[in-house]
Design an enzyme around this catalytic site. Sequence first.
Site, PDB file in Angstrom:
ATOM      1  N   THR A  76       0.788  -1.093  -0.136  1.00 61.36           N
ATOM      2  CA  THR A  76      -0.141   0.097   0.101  1.00 61.36           C
ATOM      3  C   THR A  76       0.803   1.154   0.092  1.00 61.36           C
ATOM      4  O   THR A  76       2.067   1.409   0.404  1.00 61.36           O
ATOM      5  CB  THR A  76      -0.980   0.006   1.389  1.00 61.36           C
TER       6      THR A  76
ATOM      7  N   GLN B 107       2.406   3.376   6.820  1.00 60.71           N
ATOM      8  CA  GLN B 107       3.824   3.850   7.184  1.00 60.71           C
ATOM      9  C   GLN B 107       4.680   3.161   6.324  1.00 60.71           C
ATOM     10  O   GLN B 107       4.697   1.876   5.976  1.00 60.71           O
ATOM     11  CB  GLN B 107       3.913   3.317   8.756  1.00 60.71           C
TER      12      GLN B 107
ATOM     13  N   LYS C 162       3.916   8.789   2.539  1.00 60.37           N
ATOM     14  CA  LYS C 162       3.763   7.918   1.408  1.00 60.37           C
ATOM     15  C   LYS C 162       4.953   6.858   1.399  1.00 60.37           C
ATOM     16  O   LYS C 162       5.747   7.137   1.852  1.00 60.37           O
ATOM     17  CB  LYS C 162       3.952   8.975   0.103  1.00 60.37           C
ATOM     18  N   ASP C 163       4.413   5.774   0.928  1.00 65.57           N
ATOM     19  CA  ASP C 163       5.645   4.716   0.785  1.00 65.57           C
ATOM     20  C   ASP C 163       6.924   4.897   0.073  1.00 65.57           C
ATOM     21  O   ASP C 163       6.662   5.909  -0.643  1.00 65.57           O
ATOM     22  CB  ASP C 163       4.758   3.188   0.704  1.00 65.57           C
ATOM     23  N   LYS C 164       7.699   3.920   0.305  1.00 67.63           N
ATOM     24  CA  LYS C 164       8.919   4.053  -0.475  1.00 67.63           C
ATOM     25  C   LYS C 164       8.742   3.680  -2.108  1.00 67.63           C
ATOM     26  O   LYS C 164       8.936   4.159  -2.935  1.00 67.63           O
ATOM     27  CB  LYS C 164      10.036   3.232   0.072  1.00 67.63           C
TER      28      LYS C 164
END
Length: 645
Positions: free
Chosen positions: A47, A51, A277-279
């Site tokens: 997602t 986190q 926002k994710d990596k």
Amino acid sequence: METVEISSVSLKRPRSEDDVANADEVKRQKILEKSQAGNNSGQNIETVTEQPEDTKNEIIPNEESEEQEEEELEDSDEDGDPESFADMMKHGLTESDVGITKFVSSHKGFSGILKERYSDFVVHEIGKDGHVSHLDDFSVPLDDEDPSEETFTVLSDEDKQRLEELQLFKNKETSVAIEVIEDTKEKRTVIHQAVKSLFPGLETKTEDRDGKKYIIAYHAAGKKALANPRKHSWPKSRGSYCHFVLYKENKDTMDAINVLSKFLRVKPNIFSYMGTKDKRAITVQEIAVLRITAQRLAHLNKCLMNFKLGNFSYKNHPLKLGELQGNHFTVVLRNITGTDDQIEQAMHSLREIGFINYYGMQRFGTTAVPTYQIGRAILQNNWNEVMDLILKPRPGAEKGYLVKCREEWAKTKDPAAALKKLPVKRCVEGQLLRGLLKFGMKNIISAFGIIPRNNRLMYIHSYQSYVWNNMVSKRIEEYGLRAVPGDLILKGATAVHIEEGDVDNYTIHDVVMPLPGFDVTYPKHKIGEAYKEMLIADNLDINNMRHKIRDYSLSGAYRKIIIRPQNVNWEVVAYDDPKIPLFTTDLDKLEGKPLPVLPTDGKFRALKMEFSLPPSTYATMAIREVLKMDTSIKNQTQLNTTWLR
């Protein structure tokens, strides 16, 4: 509408070169190849609304620091265990372990590869006014107060290092003297401006020494000056906050902010944002920073990798976490196997019905000790269990130094000895061990309190999510996809029950379910009792969710059980080269890169899909509904997939 039980879909796909993008991935791939010779495939689903994971390859200032070394250790893979990654992941979670068991659509599932390239997953933040963030302007607002470009080049690298050490109190010096070569008033002014703008917290004055002019830099107001940039240096007519769009590739939000703060030599807490926002994606979002000029920020575009800053403006307010409408996703699923009819069915269902609003797998961790188990022990006030779950040895994929630390703890129960095995002290295990060292083994509550608050609350929120997922699956199994008497709907912020006479006025899209807490209402049908039974089985009292430690008292909340994405669009395209991008990004457009030329009849097919989701909703779960497959790492590795990133 019909509900469908989960089924597995085997994925078969040759690896692209981009699947092995850095050192730790190469090591993982070697482990896989030993155990899965001949079974090369790729799949990745995660997602972008929750986190992040740790970053790699940060660009940072010249000086090595302990924190920097810890980041490098966190990113390295020291584990020499010959056990294959697939074998290790046998100990991980599957979707059914955390209550994710239902689908809402009736189409037949098909396979596809998500994030074969991180550029296959693009996220644009949607602000509270409905504006979608885009990077489309590098220009800097004109401002007579801005320093000249010479400000950024007048100081030597040696001067900058000395000034940084002074600013950060890294030596015993109380001032730094910079000799003015080619002394003129203009030159002295530029040096004064450079020191004050590049090193917040420092003041300057001019002194004569042995017939030479020196600019003397010194601390303005002690250590607090670094966190609070000088008020008098900022024009009153200019908004105190510089807002800008952050475009980043393969880097999570906090890592990006940490890098920016290091380059700007300020504390990260002067930055604000609406969501993380994710990596492993390309993401575009708005950031605000206190009293840093657009000119300084724009200058960073020359030296930063993996992200760009633009669309600068000055405003009088920071950004607040959660103040956004959601995110717009552009996703490519490569090498799809579904027929045109299957794809049309799947996408029409996603647009018209939606998907179950489950908390995704990322919420629960990837090791053999799920985060919800730790959360449950906290709520039970069982602190020995909390300590044991965090520190005990566990099967599965972990860093080598963590394995050694856990083994030492199991053998000695000595926090000092276990800490010696742990070079990375900022991880949860290291923080808890330092707490135990400070407060002693008989005061685990205080020791646990050393862990940052958000990390501690993550555990109990994970338990709430675990209960919610299980209860929603039971609700859909029991009553299907229709509103029934006893269900809950929201009127404003208040949850009310649907009465028998009103049931035809509502649909499944109106129904909410509670996360357990002391300030929520439960459904008035079988599922209300199921909540109570589940908590009793976990030695918890649904009527007493207040904890003796206020932070761990759960008030509860409500969450819609079905989410219908907005702005859903899709297209099937053919391609031959797995490495070719299948759409243009904001940065591509700014740099004038043309659209990729795609064949009309390529070797592979890809599904390009776009949709918008509200905050705290997992894009993973929308894609799960389209593909009809388990998104857990464990399931994917057992289906002959490569390392899930």
